[in-house]
Design a protein around this motif. Sequence first.
Motif, mmCIF file in Angstrom:
data_model
loop_
_atom_site.group_PDB
_atom_site.id
_atom_site.type_symbol
_atom_site.label_atom_id
_atom_site.label_comp_id
_atom_site.label_asym_id
_atom_site.label_seq_id
_atom_site.Cartn_x
_atom_site.Cartn_y
_atom_site.Cartn_z
ATOM 1 N N SER A 14 40.140 -53.701 -27.374
ATOM 2 C CA SER A 14 41.033 -53.865 -26.021
ATOM 3 C C SER A 14 39.857 -53.628 -24.793
ATOM 4 O O SER A 14 39.986 -52.571 -24.825
ATOM 5 C CB SER A 14 42.158 -53.370 -26.106
ATOM 6 O OG SER A 14 42.947 -53.563 -24.972
ATOM 7 N N LEU A 16 41.007 -54.744 -22.058
ATOM 8 C CA LEU A 16 41.746 -54.600 -20.984
ATOM 9 C C LEU A 16 42.706 -53.488 -20.811
ATOM 10 O O LEU A 16 42.837 -53.010 -22.118
ATOM 11 C CB LEU A 16 42.727 -56.010 -21.010
ATOM 12 C CG LEU A 16 42.014 -57.165 -20.696
ATOM 13 C CD1 LEU A 16 43.300 -58.512 -21.023
ATOM 14 C CD2 LEU A 16 41.845 -57.388 -19.242
ATOM 15 N N PRO A 17 43.103 -52.983 -19.517
ATOM 16 C CA PRO A 17 43.905 -51.739 -19.693
ATOM 17 C C PRO A 17 45.056 -51.910 -20.706
ATOM 18 O O PRO A 17 46.002 -52.959 -20.490
ATOM 19 C CB PRO A 17 44.057 -51.266 -18.481
ATOM 20 C CG PRO A 17 43.996 -52.654 -17.541
ATOM 21 C CD PRO A 17 43.041 -53.644 -18.328
ATOM 22 N N GLY A 18 45.436 -50.886 -21.329
ATOM 23 C CA GLY A 18 46.528 -51.147 -22.386
ATOM 24 C C GLY A 18 47.535 -49.917 -21.858
ATOM 25 O O GLY A 18 48.689 -50.022 -22.436
ATOM 26 N N ARG A 20 50.476 -47.984 -20.133
ATOM 27 C CA ARG A 20 51.253 -48.715 -19.149
ATOM 28 C C ARG A 20 51.940 -47.631 -18.328
ATOM 29 O O ARG A 20 52.692 -47.954 -17.656
ATOM 30 C CB ARG A 20 52.431 -49.227 -20.003
ATOM 31 C CG ARG A 20 53.170 -48.224 -20.849
ATOM 32 C CD ARG A 20 54.485 -49.133 -21.338
ATOM 33 N NE ARG A 20 54.134 -49.969 -22.309
ATOM 34 C CZ ARG A 20 53.918 -49.594 -23.671
ATOM 35 N NH1 ARG A 20 54.350 -48.528 -24.054
ATOM 36 N NH2 ARG A 20 53.641 -50.454 -24.474
#
Lengths: 342, 246, 355
Positions: A14, A16-18, A20
């Motif tokens: 991944s 992309l920033p995961g 949250r």
Amino acid sequence: MTSAIASPPRDAGSTLPGTRLDWIPLALIPAIALLALPLVSSLPTWVTLSVAGLAMGMMIFMMASGLTLVFGLMDVMNFAHGVFISVGAYAGASVLTRMTGQMQAESVLSNLSAMVPAVLAAIAVAGLLGWFFERVVIRPVYGDHLKQILVTMGGMIVVEQLIHVVWGPDIIPLPRPATFTGAFFLGDAAIERYRVLAVIVGLAVFAAMWLLLNRTRIGLLVRAGVENREMVESLGYRIRRLFVGVFVAGSGLAGLGGVMWAMYQESVNAQMGMQMMVMIFIVIIIGGLGSVVGCFVGALLVGLLANYTGFLAPKLALGSNILLMVLVLLWRPRGLYPIGKG
Amino acid sequence: MTPERMLAPMLSLRDVNTHIAQYHILHGVDFEVPRGSLTMLLGRNGAGKTTCLRTIMGLWHASAGSIRVDGRDITRAETPDVAQLGVAYVPENMGIFAGLTVRENLLLAARAAEPDAKRLDWIFGLFPAIKTFWNALAGNLSGGQKQMLAIARAIVEPRKLLLVDEPTKGLAPAIIGNMVEAFKELKRTETTILVVEQNFNFARSLGDLVAVMDSGHIVHTGGMDALAADAALQTRLLGFSLDAHQ
Amino acid sequence: MLARVLSGDFPRSRALAVALVVILVGLALAPFIVPGTRSLTVAAKVCVFVLLVASYDLLLGYTGIVSFAHTMFFGIGGYGVGIAMARMDSTWGALAIGVLVSLALSAVIALAIGLLSLRVRAIFFAMITLAVAAFFQILASQLSGITGGEDGINFKLPEALRPATSFFEATFFGVAVNGRLVSYYLVFAVALAFFLVLLRVVNSPFGRVLLSIRENEFRSEALGYRTVTYRTVANCLGALGATVAGILYAIWLRYTGPDTTLSFNIMIDILLMVVIGGMGTMYGSVIGATLFVVAQNYLQDLMKFASNAAQGVPLLPNLLHPDRWLLWLGLLFIVCVYYFPAGIVGKLRAAKEKP
């Protein structure tokens, strides 16, 4: 086989920033505490104030969390949320005043044997009232904000009066349990025992909510429903049932906050819920309507700030949360943790 | 399954009327989507295509007429019941849960059980980005990736009927190419699909059948090939705007 | 003539017309019909609350915005007069300054609140106004050097309005013509005049735009109306109405304090009056305010009687206890919101149309 979706597939990189969690608002809590330290100038006083602020924040969080979730999930703003606080406090007081023996005993176990039933009674009665309220008062006015505000205000008036009918018009004094009265010393800092209890209960509630929301399927549904109710229904879930559950749970939590607050104030009165409502609205606006994490951060910020300003500039204390709200909204107009409505 | 049910279309609308507040949007919509077909629902902006899909899903309720899915009357059914019959819906705005991860989005869409590795591999084959961004927040995906996730969500479990609203909206040509391939693969699974579309080239390359809407009515139904071959008919039904589309 | 005074907005129901005439005549002749301090105070309170509720109806009923800051503007009027009269001397000049300053302050605050928060949704506006009103309440109690804190401000009126001022030796139909009587008629006349102004506003083209915004914001916006501007103007007009009501109330009481103006209980009273009387009808404020104030002062006597009669039945005496009168108004309020959105006035008008 069944765990195929639970674990990341092989070579799932991944980029992309995961994560949250936005940590900046969270960092505001220690930032405010540290900022207050030189102003307060005495370390023991600062510790006392900080614990008091955290305790207050935790109790506000309990009272406010249900309201923000209900709004996020169903776009319903319940102006009568405060009566669940009052009703919970009265229900708890009914139990506690009948168990004065256990309350006055100098034994934690004995005290808890009165407090646990009182807390359960508060949650149960407030939750039951919430269930009734949702069915009778709120259900006919979904989607109509103007009527929601009016009808829930009307419900508040009626329930507040009914409290007088059932429990009488007078303020009920509610002594704290013996082992949670008074303070102990941490170095030179006096720390009230009850406040530590409030912090522990508040953390437990937050942890439980966080786990429920992030680690269970129901939590997944709630988070998805807060974002886009229509899509959750289009995926085949009956969100109404979920909503009733959240409403009842939120009312129960308000009841829990109510009885905790009542023991903190050492008295119960019918207006106490409504008196908290302004603060609760401020907290959920600061946090971002619909966000539980935001509500938690907002509550702690409000609690800490109220205690620091109460010490530094008593005249400012009552208005400090409104100033905080204005500042937060100038920085993030939709609150600290805005919920993306899809 | 009784033979009649087998022969009956997967979806049929009979004289469906829909009002939104005081506005009358659908004026007696009639059409059918045969089993296993990919039907394109075309028409100008504001013709009522999206309203049509939303009415099927029960997000708006028909004021008159009837809607049947797989032989069952769902005219008055609530949205979750329609979905549970096996209807999957991809709305125009994709309806991605931005605050949930890609994985959680798919997990939520799988109602019966967690999908098995085989099905997931098939989906990863259709949309490799899903695998790449498995643990990313869906809100951080690009527009095309979101659209892929939205469609993946609709097919994470086998469904009878797919309703897809403008899958090519705002997508770059290269990604539209991927999308065409994915839908071709879906057609091979004999899933019944109804796609609302503005992009005529996309529609032409996929559709078996076509229904054209205008001002809340169905003004034409037939084979996609026939419409694709008849420029005059295209112009009359759809205007020139579609040729300019690509 | 009458059409012009009422801006063409007739009661449209015989029962309503009769009720309004009875209330008007009753208030106009109150000092002569019901002599005594308590009754006259009730009458003056009705006058003040008719104006207060009518100005709230402009917001809630005609514009569709829920504000909880109406008592704040009510309070600004009261405190404006109170502070001016107590700080300066009790002359007409000081009164005029108090009036002008409080009106200007209200207009500015209402404008600011409107511009900042009327763009957002109704719920947000309601919460923000609640917070602002709470802040103002805190301000009034904290700045006790100026506002008198929880005790409020007692002040003297200009000579002509003082109860001790007597204009004639003789009485007039048995009523002494003193400053009290003049005060009452001042309150009555100003309240009536501003009520008629509000009636004119809601029946003007401006008022019709407000109604169309309430019905369908998108459509109004599409038609080219700047909805935020209209709502903000309405918010300011409503605030000014409340300020005038606050000024009148302070003049009548010769006192201003948190409990008579800023209290959240008054906000709840206003809501009860406007909804039970009838939202979006203007005349509803007359009916609602009259009914409420009379109930507040006389219903309790009735309930005391009923409660005593119900002794021995469980819970019933408590439910009928005089202090529980709000319970019954609260229930009536909920029923009104669900079933009679136009309240008593709407009901009376509908009854007329049926046969």
